[in-house]
Design a protein around this motif. Structure first.
Motif, PDB file in Angstrom:
ATOM      1  N   GLY A  52       0.833  -1.199   0.000  1.00 29.94           N
ATOM      2  CA  GLY A  52       0.000   0.000   0.000  1.00 29.94           C
ATOM      3  C   GLY A  52       0.859   1.237   0.000  1.00 29.94           C
ATOM      4  N   ILE A  53       0.602   2.138   0.956  1.00 33.30           N
ATOM      5  CA  ILE A  53       1.403   3.368   1.026  1.00 33.30           C
ATOM      6  C   ILE A  53       2.636   3.200   1.902  1.00 33.30           C
ATOM      7  N   PHE A  54       2.787   2.050   2.536  1.00 30.51           N
ATOM      8  CA  PHE A  54       3.958   1.804   3.382  1.00 30.51           C
ATOM      9  C   PHE A  54       5.122   1.290   2.544  1.00 30.51           C
ATOM     10  N   VAL A  55       6.272   1.944   2.693  1.00 30.45           N
ATOM     11  CA  VAL A  55       7.473   1.567   1.937  1.00 30.45           C
ATOM     12  C   VAL A  55       8.641   1.440   2.908  1.00 30.45           C
ATOM     13  N   PHE A  56       9.323   0.304   2.844  1.00 31.64           N
ATOM     14  CA  PHE A  56      10.439   0.008   3.754  1.00 31.64           C
ATOM     15  C   PHE A  56      11.720  -0.181   2.938  1.00 31.64           C
ATOM     16  N   TYR A  57      12.836   0.355   3.465  1.00 31.21           N
ATOM     17  CA  TYR A  57      14.129   0.203   2.799  1.00 31.21           C
ATOM     18  C   TYR A  57      15.133  -0.469   3.727  1.00 31.21           C
ATOM     19  N   ALA A  58      15.979  -1.298   3.123  1.00 27.37           N
ATOM     20  CA  ALA A  58      17.053  -1.949   3.874  1.00 27.37           C
ATOM     21  C   ALA A  58      18.185  -2.289   2.917  1.00 27.37           C
ATOM     22  N   GLY A  59      19.335  -2.602   3.501  1.00 24.74           N
ATOM     23  CA  GLY A  59      20.496  -2.933   2.686  1.00 24.74           C
ATOM     24  C   GLY A  59      21.444  -1.752   2.575  1.00 24.74           C
ATOM     25  N   ASP A  60      22.220  -1.738   1.510  1.00 26.20           N
ATOM     26  CA  ASP A  60      23.271  -0.753   1.305  1.00 26.20           C
ATOM     27  C   ASP A  60      22.701   0.554   0.760  1.00 26.20           C
ATOM     28  N   SER A  61      22.597   1.554   1.614  1.00 22.65           N
ATOM     29  CA  SER A  61      22.013   2.834   1.194  1.00 22.65           C
ATOM     30  C   SER A  61      22.906   3.598   0.229  1.00 22.65           C
ATOM     31  N   THR A  62      24.164   3.186   0.107  1.00 24.28           N
ATOM     32  CA  THR A  62      25.093   3.883  -0.801  1.00 24.28           C
ATOM     33  C   THR A  62      25.109   3.271  -2.194  1.00 24.28           C
ATOM     34  N   ALA A  63      24.403   2.164  -2.387  1.00 23.74           N
ATOM     35  CA  ALA A  63      24.374   1.518  -3.696  1.00 23.74           C
ATOM     36  C   ALA A  63      23.783   2.466  -4.741  1.00 23.74           C
TER      37      ALA A  63
END
Length: 257
Positions: A52-63
């Protein structure tokens, strides 16, 4: 370039998101709803989960693909990431389009939820109001749908919501004036969505609807997870018996701004 994750890739994302305390993530990981995007299908190093409107990020933020993922949003999004590096990247990429605010996380322990207490809360429903479990007639009622599009928006159809989700509505003069439903579902429970018509607030209707839904979940072995969007939601959760755990940063991003 980013790629939509398939079932095999999904398994590789589990370690990446395992420290993020959200049943909405579980909804995706366990195959109920939502999508994920990654930088590499064979060896993903950065990922995005959207329900839905929920978005989650993980991993290498510099990629390099992190920026592309950060633009891969619905029109209006609630964006969540754990690390300061991710938060800084979100604020930089969406400068002028994001609003940072706290959400309220609660312990996920069914022993905190007393059935006797919840029954007492339900008993305070004013005369002339009735609590009903949401069926297809209620789910198709304009008063229910206008109250919150998020009541059933994550399900494929109303029939899908009736089959996999759950909800309890408060009826007054044959109209739905408050309701608590499953925004999302996962193996062991639901994430609660709740709304009250503006003209019917401060009557205890949200408390009664939530109590009824929570009791139904507990009776059927499902955990009713609560995540507060604001201080009012957090205070209601405490009233119901939930134990506060922590606040966490969330970004509201308006792509049209």
């Amino acid at each position: 370039m980013i790629y939509k994750a398939n079932t095999e890739v999904k398994k590789k994302l589990v370690p990446m998101f395992e420290n993020m305390d959200s049943t909405i993530i579980l909804s995706y990981m366990q195959g109920y709803m939502g999508d994920a995007w990654v930088d590499n299908l064979d060896n993903p190093t950065v990922a995005q989960i959207t329900v839905g409107i929920f978005v989650f990020y993980a991993g290498d933020s510099t990629a390099n693909e992190a920026v592309e993922l950060l633009y891969n949003l619905p029109e209006f999004a609630l964006v969540i990431a754990e690390s300061d590096e991710w938060k800084s990247r979100i604020e930089t990429v969406h400068r002028g389009k994001n609003e940072k605010f706290p959400r309220y996380r609660f312990e996920k322990n069914p022993e905190h939820l007393s059935k006797t207490h919840l029954l007492n809360l339900m008993s305070s429903l004013p005369e002339g109001y009735e609590i009903k479990k949401v069926d297809s007639n209620i789910a198709t009622a304009p008063s229910f749908q206008k109250l919150s599009e998020d009541f059933i928006s994550q399900f494929k159809s109303i029939d899908d919501f009736i089959r996999r989700g759950t909800g309890h509505a408060i009826i007054h003069n044959r109209k739905v004036v408050a309701a608590a439903t499953s925004f999302s579902v996962y193996d062991d429970g639901i994430e609660i969505e709740i709304a009250t018509h503006p003209g019917y607030r401060r009557k205890g209707l949200a408390t009664a609807a939530a109590s009824s839904l929570i009791l139904d979940c507990l009776d059927n072995g499902r955990y009713p997870s609560w995540d507060g969007a604001n201080i009012e939601s957090a205070e209601l959760a405490k009233k119901l018996g939930y134990v506060f755990k922590e606040t966490y940063d969330t970004y509201f991003i308006n792509q049209n701004k």
